[in-house]
Write a protein that holds these residues in place. Sequence first.
Motif, PDB file in Angstrom:
ATOM      1  N   LEU A 158      14.379   9.938  -4.519  1.00 27.76           N
ATOM      2  CA  LEU A 158      13.232   9.537  -5.492  1.00 27.76           C
ATOM      3  C   LEU A 158      12.252  10.849  -4.445  1.00 27.76           C
ATOM      4  N   GLY A 214       4.350   7.956  -8.264  1.00 25.35           N
ATOM      5  CA  GLY A 214       4.779   6.781  -7.165  1.00 25.35           C
ATOM      6  C   GLY A 214       4.538   6.763  -5.515  1.00 25.35           C
ATOM      7  N   THR A 218       4.184   2.236  -5.443  1.00 19.19           N
ATOM      8  CA  THR A 218       4.823   1.456  -4.189  1.00 19.19           C
ATOM      9  C   THR A 218       4.408   0.671  -2.555  1.00 19.19           C
TER      10      THR A 218
END
Length: 399
Positions: A158, A214, A218
Amino acid sequence: MIIDPQAQQLIFFICLLATTATIAWGAMAYPLRIAPRACSYFSCANLLVLIGVILNSQRGSDPSYLYWPIADIVILTGFILLRHGTQRLFRLKSSIKIDSLLLTVFALLILIQEPSSQSNQILGILFSLMTAISFLLLAKDNRIALTPSLNLTFILLLLSPIIVLAVIFSIRALLLIFVPSLSSHIATLQSADAIPMLWFFVIMTLLVNVIMIGNALTRLVQKIRLQADRDYLTGLWNRRSMHQRLALLHQCWLRDGNAYSLILFDLDYFKEINDNYGHAAGDHVLIQTATALGKVIRAIDTFSRYGGEEFLIILPATDAKQVALIAEKLRSTLNSLPLTWQDASIPITASFGTITVSQLDTPETMLAKADQAMYHAKRTGRNNICCATLPSTPLNATA
């Protein structure tokens, strides 16, 4: 000032992306109120990048501090805000002092350069170094934030775009130092030679915002999981997560033989508190109990709300002698807890049942025995402690 038409289109595209991101993050902050402080930082970061790119694109032959050093400083400030937005999002320790000092040093080095095309190389080197450092620090914060939820391999996957961006800016700085002839290709925005670099800035703008989205998702998943595992009132582990942790600890006991213990306690006369002072006072008592005793137990212990006014503490690596001492410490802490409600003092006591695991025990029998010991403590006067192995003898009589 002459700008290559294709370069001008790419600059316009970068500005369009930054404008869209500014508005989108601003809408998430207000009125949607999704992590408003973090999203506000992300919105301001994109706004500063937008302003910096516009100023940078106006560079010409005439010296101008606004279009040269200040434009770079504005963009660098935006990169710093990305990091602080991430810290706010994941509730990490703020690094505002260190980042401000770092930014100040680079800003001073940038400002002492003569605002002209002759200083383009030096400005590019300083800008690239500071950007590389900012992205590496951003990657570090993301690693810390994601470690509790993901394995290291997935985290590195990531974070690879951020790390790649940091590496590219480091290479850019090195090229400007050792190959200054490339300045027209990688240190300007207006010429046709700068088109590959402009495409890189387009990709960078997209990547950074996608990564921040993202992060926001999360964090949202983490909060949902936390709400599923925690009691809504006290913030302690709820009964479902407690059973999961107890089952896991019992498996470790069967495998390794490391003893563990339980403490189950119930607040005394809690119904009378609700009847005399109201349910708001009862909630206040539960919250204060959780807060006060949470400071006493160890970090490895699991403190959960077992029922209405019942609490359970799972204590790994704790034998019968140790659990008795811990229970007494909890009892005395509650007794000395200064709790007032609307100028009225409310005494808080509890009845404790303790048990240490033994052969043939299961999590269910452990809980049943602890429950029996706790009710025996209530029957023998309250505000005392009974051990499940010695149900007829309170370990501590009512004070």
